[in-house]
Design a protein around this motif. Sequence first.
Motif, PDB file in Angstrom:
ATOM      1  N   VAL A 164       0.857  -1.184   0.000  1.00 48.77           N
ATOM      2  CA  VAL A 164       0.000   0.000   0.000  1.00 48.77           C
ATOM      3  C   VAL A 164       0.894   1.235   0.000  1.00 48.77           C
ATOM      4  N   SER A 165       0.515   2.206  -0.817  1.00 54.72           N
ATOM      5  CA  SER A 165       1.260   3.462  -0.907  1.00 54.72           C
ATOM      6  C   SER A 165       0.346   4.624  -0.558  1.00 54.72           C
ATOM      7  N   ARG A 166       0.887   5.611   0.132  1.00 52.15           N
ATOM      8  CA  ARG A 166       0.083   6.789   0.468  1.00 52.15           C
ATOM      9  C   ARG A 166      -0.284   7.579  -0.783  1.00 52.15           C
ATOM     10  N   GLU A 167       0.520   7.458  -1.841  1.00 55.35           N
ATOM     11  CA  GLU A 167       0.261   8.201  -3.078  1.00 55.35           C
ATOM     12  C   GLU A 167      -0.475   7.383  -4.129  1.00 55.35           C
ATOM     13  N   GLY A 169      -2.146   4.127  -3.385  1.00 53.91           N
ATOM     14  CA  GLY A 169      -3.043   3.106  -2.883  1.00 53.91           C
ATOM     15  C   GLY A 169      -2.472   1.712  -3.056  1.00 53.91           C
ATOM     16  N   SER A 170      -3.331   0.774  -3.424  1.00 53.25           N
ATOM     17  CA  SER A 170      -2.916  -0.633  -3.570  1.00 53.25           C
ATOM     18  C   SER A 170      -2.614  -1.029  -5.014  1.00 53.25           C
ATOM     19  N   HIS A 192       0.679   2.305   7.900  1.00 57.54           N
ATOM     20  CA  HIS A 192      -0.362   3.306   8.112  1.00 57.54           C
ATOM     21  C   HIS A 192      -1.764   2.701   8.046  1.00 57.54           C
ATOM     22  N   CYS A 193      -1.891   1.401   8.293  1.00 53.80           N
ATOM     23  CA  CYS A 193      -3.209   0.763   8.257  1.00 53.80           C
ATOM     24  C   CYS A 193      -4.044   1.134   9.481  1.00 53.80           C
ATOM     25  N   CYS A 253      -9.324  -0.801  -0.070  1.00 52.10           N
ATOM     26  CA  CYS A 253      -8.362  -0.024   0.719  1.00 52.10           C
ATOM     27  C   CYS A 253      -8.665   1.479   0.649  1.00 52.10           C
ATOM     28  N   TRP A 255      -6.836   3.952   1.186  1.00 46.27           N
ATOM     29  CA  TRP A 255      -5.738   4.738   0.629  1.00 46.27           C
ATOM     30  C   TRP A 255      -5.861   4.908  -0.885  1.00 46.27           C
ATOM     31  N   ASN A 256      -6.754   4.138  -1.504  1.00 46.54           N
ATOM     32  CA  ASN A 256      -6.947   4.275  -2.953  1.00 46.54           C
ATOM     33  C   ASN A 256      -7.503   5.644  -3.338  1.00 46.54           C
TER      34      ASN A 256
END
Length: 388
Positions: A164-167, A169-170, A192-193, A253, A255-256
Amino acid sequence: MRTLTSDTQKLRGLIDREAERAGFAVVAVTSPDSIPLAPSRLAQFVAEGFHGSMGWMEETLDRRGDPSALWPEVRSVIVLAMNYGPEHDPRELLERRDRGAVSVYARNRDYHDVMKGRLKEIAGKIVAKAGGDVKVFVDTAPVMEKPLAEAAGVGWQGKHTNLVSREHGSWLFLGSIFTTAELVADTREADHCGSCHACLDACPTDAFPAPYRLDARRCISYLTIENKGPIPLEFREAIGNRIYGCDDCLAACPWNKFAQMASEAKLAAREDLREPKLSDLLELDDAAFRTFFSGSPVKRIGRDRFIRNVLIAAGNCADPALAGQVTGLLSDASPLVRGAAVWALSRLLPEAEFNACADVALALEGDDGVCEEWQQALDGISQKEIGL
């Protein structure tokens, strides 16, 4: 600690520029000794049988857990990531049961082919600039890309075990360049989950026995891709119309929301794979399958496994209009296809018609596995009759 010299800075600048030019969204560096926990975690995964029939994971256990065991000369690992974020939430297609849902990553060219050529170009530039040696990997060698990507700061392994990336997502493809060049490692990314468990809740088959742990034997991606035999009966309804892979845990997710749609044209979905009709896919013989999926990762599972998947989706579609095509596949050369056709037909035909079909087909069937499928289907109908 490695010293940041002028030459090191110039080499890293070259790598960053070439990665951007090649269409990579992220490039980061780590050391080969940056994943000390990976070997024991992988060993536990295999010891518990969570790898299923993926015997190659056990066979490459020692090399897979330690980059230096794979290549003793490696001094730095460059991790590169390519964004393949979809235009829409892929779960929207799950409501259209007459269509097949192909995992987002497989809707165009095989990403292994797309990325490997670009990684080789970058690797060549590294050697030209700094000398030494390099090796390029894209998911086809015993390299644990996700732990390395986390160590390099590309992202973190979420509770669904994917990166997972903050920029982004997945939605990241990962590749790596092992090099003998001495590079300064980037900072590891934190997890960061938090308390979120959306990905775990989204899994249709309960493939996560605990956060950060996956039982591949229950995962739809494993069942429809890696699994070479019949799909276990307990998972067939949950598969729905997913005919190659599953995106549910990735798509769930949060973060997406920061992820951007893939801008690279070569990673954009083929129009004919966005929502293919099951009725069209059921018509594919081996030659047509190979042509239709030329250059696609789907081609690697072969026509018989793919049609098995489509038949499961056809059974879940419950559209009687598909019964004729499914009946035709009862005489397919592949027992795997015939067995899946039996299950699909048991859900498409009225009871009397199915029983009549069984009488004819069982008299001609010579495969024990397919005969068992018939018996299971007939037993299921009998149980419904008596209200079990």
